[in-house]
Design an enzyme around this catalytic site. Structure first.
Site, PDB file in Angstrom:
ATOM      1  N   LYS A  34     -16.380   6.286  -8.585  1.00 50.66           N
ATOM      2  CA  LYS A  34     -15.138   5.737  -8.063  1.00 50.66           C
ATOM      3  C   LYS A  34     -15.495   4.499  -7.251  1.00 50.66           C
ATOM      4  CE  LYS A  34     -11.154   6.755  -5.083  1.00 50.66           C
ATOM      5  NZ  LYS A  34     -10.505   7.746  -4.200  1.00 50.66           N
ATOM      6  N   TRP A  35     -15.098   3.335  -7.750  1.00 52.31           N
ATOM      7  CA  TRP A  35     -15.441   2.046  -7.133  1.00 52.31           C
ATOM      8  C   TRP A  35     -14.245   1.587  -6.317  1.00 52.31           C
ATOM      9  CZ3 TRP A  35     -18.975  -1.938  -9.798  1.00 52.31           C
ATOM     10  CH2 TRP A  35     -18.991  -3.151  -9.110  1.00 52.31           C
ATOM     11  N   ASP A  36     -14.380   1.620  -5.003  1.00 52.51           N
ATOM     12  CA  ASP A  36     -13.270   1.302  -4.103  1.00 52.51           C
ATOM     13  C   ASP A  36     -13.404  -0.117  -3.549  1.00 52.51           C
ATOM     14  OD1 ASP A  36     -10.910   1.775  -2.741  1.00 52.51           O
ATOM     15  OD2 ASP A  36     -11.597   3.635  -1.822  1.00 52.51           O
ATOM     16  N   MET A  37     -12.308  -0.648  -3.013  1.00 44.78           N
ATOM     17  CA  MET A  37     -12.278  -1.968  -2.382  1.00 44.78           C
ATOM     18  C   MET A  37     -11.104  -1.962  -1.414  1.00 44.78           C
ATOM     19  SD  MET A  37     -10.983  -5.212  -2.031  1.00 44.78           S
ATOM     20  CE  MET A  37      -9.686  -5.365  -3.260  1.00 44.78           C
ATOM     21  N   ASN A  38     -11.384  -1.950  -0.123  1.00 43.32           N
ATOM     22  CA  ASN A  38     -10.351  -1.609   0.856  1.00 43.32           C
ATOM     23  C   ASN A  38      -9.934  -2.730   1.797  1.00 43.32           C
ATOM     24  OD1 ASN A  38      -9.409   1.236   0.659  1.00 43.32           O
ATOM     25  ND2 ASN A  38     -11.601   1.623   0.650  1.00 43.32           N
ATOM     26  N   ARG A  71     -10.076  -2.838   8.167  1.00 42.95           N
ATOM     27  CA  ARG A  71     -10.632  -1.474   8.081  1.00 42.95           C
ATOM     28  C   ARG A  71     -12.066  -1.423   8.625  1.00 42.95           C
ATOM     29  NH1 ARG A  71     -12.239   2.610   3.898  1.00 42.95           N
ATOM     30  NH2 ARG A  71     -11.038   4.480   4.289  1.00 42.95           N
ATOM     31  N   TRP A 109       0.847  -1.186   0.000  1.00 43.94           N
ATOM     32  CA  TRP A 109       0.000   0.000   0.000  1.00 43.94           C
ATOM     33  C   TRP A 109       0.889   1.245   0.000  1.00 43.94           C
ATOM     34  CZ3 TRP A 109      -0.416   4.027   3.578  1.00 43.94           C
ATOM     35  CH2 TRP A 109      -1.438   4.944   3.308  1.00 43.94           C
ATOM     36  N   ASP A 126     -16.276  11.862  -2.361  1.00 41.44           N
ATOM     37  CA  ASP A 126     -15.662  10.611  -1.911  1.00 41.44           C
ATOM     38  C   ASP A 126     -16.407  10.053  -0.688  1.00 41.44           C
ATOM     39  OD1 ASP A 126     -13.343   8.686  -1.067  1.00 41.44           O
ATOM     40  OD2 ASP A 126     -12.634   9.577  -2.936  1.00 41.44           O
ATOM     41  N   ASP A 127     -15.744   9.212   0.052  1.00 38.63           N
ATOM     42  CA  ASP A 127     -16.314   8.476   1.178  1.00 38.63           C
ATOM     43  C   ASP A 127     -16.947   9.419   2.205  1.00 38.63           C
ATOM     44  OD1 ASP A 127     -16.874   6.511   3.028  1.00 38.63           O
ATOM     45  OD2 ASP A 127     -14.798   5.881   3.308  1.00 38.63           O
ATOM     46  N   ASP A 152      -2.860   5.305  -3.362  1.00 41.05           N
ATOM     47  CA  ASP A 152      -3.294   6.304  -2.387  1.00 41.05           C
ATOM     48  C   ASP A 152      -2.173   7.281  -2.048  1.00 41.05           C
ATOM     49  OD1 ASP A 152      -5.863   5.391  -2.204  1.00 41.05           O
ATOM     50  OD2 ASP A 152      -5.555   4.211  -0.381  1.00 41.05           O
TER      51      ASP A 152
END
Length: 744
Positions: A477-481, A444, A200, A367-368, A549
């Site tokens: 924006k497709w996130d995956m954390n 997370r 990361w 965003d988030d 990031d």
């Protein structure tokens, strides 16, 4: 391009003007022998003179035949146990527990163009004249199974795409435990292996190692391709550079667990394989059913690493990415994440958007933090409804106000995840991936929804659709954390648990496909804690990806350099962010931040309302500059000139297709006292064209710029006082040079 078949000798030659690939059917065993892969050679009626066969101590397939050991024969899609002791490209377990297979050649067919893959992303053609596909059918009579090996060769690209398909034609199920997409046996081991590794915030770092006897590999068992390894490797000759020499690239069009493996045996034969990671993979193949592997894109280049990269760039930009946004100019965006994190309201968002519009930006991305009770990263994923305290007019109202400002509007989702405090989790606790009677790990503060289950995908689609249908949204924006842990699905039978990881990724693809089908003009950008799922598979659905990031310009030199080994600039999400940088606390000039971010999709991620008037003027200049040059950057040929992993100085450039225009980025990480003179030789120009360098107000022919280079020092003859009083660049400095053809 041509596929030539000698039916008498059962030889196959795939070739175009750049590359040849040759294999044959073994006379006794009816298995496939690999003969050659590399620079195009002239076609001959037979290539049997390439067969190498000597008596060596080994087991042999046939009594009395001492040269029938598969251990000493280069193969196309090898198995284990029938005299080959190297790692196999496939493994099948039948109803008596045997893992021995004997897939023998049955027939072939040649197909104009390139067939699509069922439920999987893949490269494509728009006209059947672009490519030809050879399908080889093999049969195992004990398993009552067919194996189809597919080879597509493009007419004008040094590209061969491979995939495999297993079919059960028997009455009993069997289990696939290894299904590589491609395998190639090279006759020697005189290679270095190049791959992209990291973690990361430092993704896609270039790693290079000389091959040694035994196994060297890259892989993921995390449910995603991961920050640690990209699903790509290349074998280069020792003398290969960026621009000269031989290199073979292998890139997997897939987004889940993968394996890229190189094995060098005791006779210095090199076997390269790439496909779904066999670790924890076990697919039950029932009668009449088939299993399709992902596509492996193989690129041969005799023009160095940069030649390989340019082939991947052009293919992935124009024949993997697709849809409304493939050939369109991408909007300059402003993302509020590093500006506000979770702490925002509608007033703050609109003030940033209004300033962004004034500075030349075109798209605002929220965003988030806009949904549920999401005030930090501990809650609300899965409750995809607006937080009316932050956004009293909801997403619909906010999107309409954005449009009224003249800005497009985008929205962040993390659709594959759920938090325990949500309505979704309370109603469907069985929908997470977790093993019964074991404590589920958290990542997370969230858990992974089981996208192998159709009802889960349907439900998430309905939640997203409810937001999208009523709002003016042009970007997602497709996130995956987080990665997969304790893999188990309550929706799968006990003997199908080894299918979970692959079925999960198929579910992700299915959700993308449904959203694209209903909202074809939405621009998707994939993200996974930065670059954890930056892979070719997702480029089929989302034509750009957030590279990392880490938004620091100096760190991005390495990240974007490494990413460019495979991926086009049009796919690399790159932003200008605040200083001190939020990841490494480095302070870099705003010019340098932009000069790095230009070589990607370009955008901003900071609170622009807090910029000084001088900085705002800089931003206006930057957005105007990028609008003028983004077509060149997106469609031009990219050249890496100076390597950030080897030097304090970094450089790259883009040349237009007609070679009339170019843009060159030059970066110095740390300033040096009393430094040497620098000349920067360029690439890709027309040697006979005359170019003006705008920043130097000088003209040069292309041959001069490519053989001598840009002289980076200035001529201070009789101007010594001016030299000592000049403004010094300092650390983290950069320059953009613009070249344009002129006529004397």
């Amino acid at each position: 391009m041509t596929i030539k078949v000698n039916q008498q000798t059962q030889e196959f030659h795939l070739f175009n003007n750049q590359v040849s690939y040759i294999f044959r059917v073994l006379e006794k065993s009816n298995q496939l022998e690999h003969l050659y892969y590399g620079k195009r050679i002239k076609h001959r009626n037979s290539f049997k003179h390439l067969i190498e066969r000597e008596v060596r101590p080994s087991c042999n397939m046939f009594e009395g035949d001492h040269t029938s050991s598969l251990e000493h024969i280069n193969q196309e899609y090898p198995s284990f146990g029938t005299t080959d002791y190297r790692y196999p490209a496939h493994m099948v377990t039948n109803n008596i527990g045997s893992q021995i297979t004997n897939y023998q050649y049955q027939t072939y067919r040649i197909i104009p163009g390139k067939p699509t893959l069922s439920n999987l992303p893949a490269t494509y053609v728009e006209d059947n004249e672009e490519a030809e596909t050879l399908e080889i059918t093999l049969v195992d009579e004990v398993l009552h199974s067919k194996l189809i090996l597919s080879y597509t060769i493009y007419a004008n690209r040094n590209v061969i795409c491979r995939n495999t398909k297993f079919i059960n034609e028997g009455r009993e199920a069997f289990y696939l435990t290894n299904t590589m997409s491609a395998s190639v046996d090279f006759p020697d081991d005189q290679f270095e292996m190049l791959h992209l590794a990291g973690a990361w915030a430092r993704e896609a770092h270039v790693e290079l190692q000389r091959l040694t006897k035994g196994i060297q590999s890259i892989y993921s068992a995390r449910g995603a391709s991961s920050h640690a390894h990209n699903p790509f490797l290349a074998l280069k000759r020792f003398d290969t550079t960026e621009h000269t020499g031989e290199v073979y690239g292998f890139s997997l069009v897939y987004s889940g667990n993968f394996l890229g493996q190189v094995e060098v045996d005791t006779y210095s034969v090199t076997r390269v394989m790439m496909g779904i990671n066999p670790f924890q993979f076990k697919w039950k193949l029932n009668p009449t059913k088939s299993f399709q592997t992902p596509e492996c894109v193989m690129v041969y280049s005799n023009e160095g690493l940069n030649g390989m990269s340019q082939t991947y760039h052009d293919l992935y930009r124009t024949r993997l990415a697709r849809g409304f946004w493939r050939d369109k100019e991408r909007p300059i965006l402003i993302n509020n994440w590093e500006a506000t994190y979770f702490n925002f309201n509608e007033e703050k968002i609109l003030s940033i958007a209004k300033t962004a519009k004034e500075l030349g930006m075109e798209l605002f991305v929220l965003d988030d933090g806009w949904f549920g009770e999401r005030h930090d990263d501990t809650s609300s994923l899965g409750d995809w409804f607006e937080n009316k305290e932050k956004l009293p007019n909801g997403i619909q109202g906010l999107s309409e106000k954005m449009e009224a400002l003249g800005m497009k509007f985008g929205l962040w989702f993390e659709p594959e995840m759920v938090c325990k405090d949500t309505k979704l989790f309370k109603e469907h606790p069985d929908w997470i991936i977790a093993t019964p009677n074991r404590r589920p790990s958290h990542g997370r503060n969230q858990f992974i929804l089981d996208f192998s289950r159709e009802e889960v995908v349907d439900h998430i689609f309905s939640l997203m659709d409810h937001i999208l249908e009523k709002s003016k949204i042009s970007y997602i924006k497709w996130d995956m954390n987080r990665y997969m842990t304790e893999p188990y699905s309550l929706g799968l039978a006990i003997d199908q648990q080894g299918e979970l990881a692959h079925r999960y990724i198929l579910g992700v693809y299915k959700l993308y496909e449904r959203l694209i089908e209903k909202y074809p003009e939405i621009l998707f950008e994939s993200c996974a804690g930065g670059g954890a799922r930056f892979n070719p598979g997702l480029l089929y659905y989302a034509p750009q990806a957030w590279a990392s990031d880490d938004t620091d310009a100096v760190e991005r030199l390495k990240i974007q350099y490494g990413t460019s080994m495979v991926y086009p600039l049009s796919s690399i999400g790159s932003h200008v962010s605040a200083v001190p940088n939020h990841q490494v606390h480095r302070i870099t000039p705003i010019d340098t931040r932009a000069n790095v971010a230009y070589f990607g999709t370009f955008g901003y991620e900071l609170d622009i309302t807090k910029l000084s008037e001088e900085e705002k003027e800089k931003v206006k200049e930057q957005t105007l500059f990028f609008k003028e040059k983004r077509q060149l950057i997106r469609n031009g040929h990219f050249y890496r000139l100076l390597n950030p992993f080897e030097s304090n100085d970094v450089s790259w450039m883009v040349v237009s297709n007609d070679r009339k225009e170019a843009i060159v980025g030059v970066y110095k990480v740390l300033a040096k006292p009393n430094d040497k003179y620098y000349r920067l030789p360029l690439k890709g120009l027309d040697p006979d064209k005359l170019y003006k360098i705008a920043e130097k107000e000088t003209t040069h022919y292309g041959d001069e710029l490519m053989n001598i280079g840009i002289i980076l020092a200035d001529d201070y003859t009789d101007r010594a006082g001016e030299y000592w009083s000049r403004e010094k660049a300092g650390d983290f400095s950069s320059t953009i040079f613009l070249l344009k053809e002129v006529h004397e």
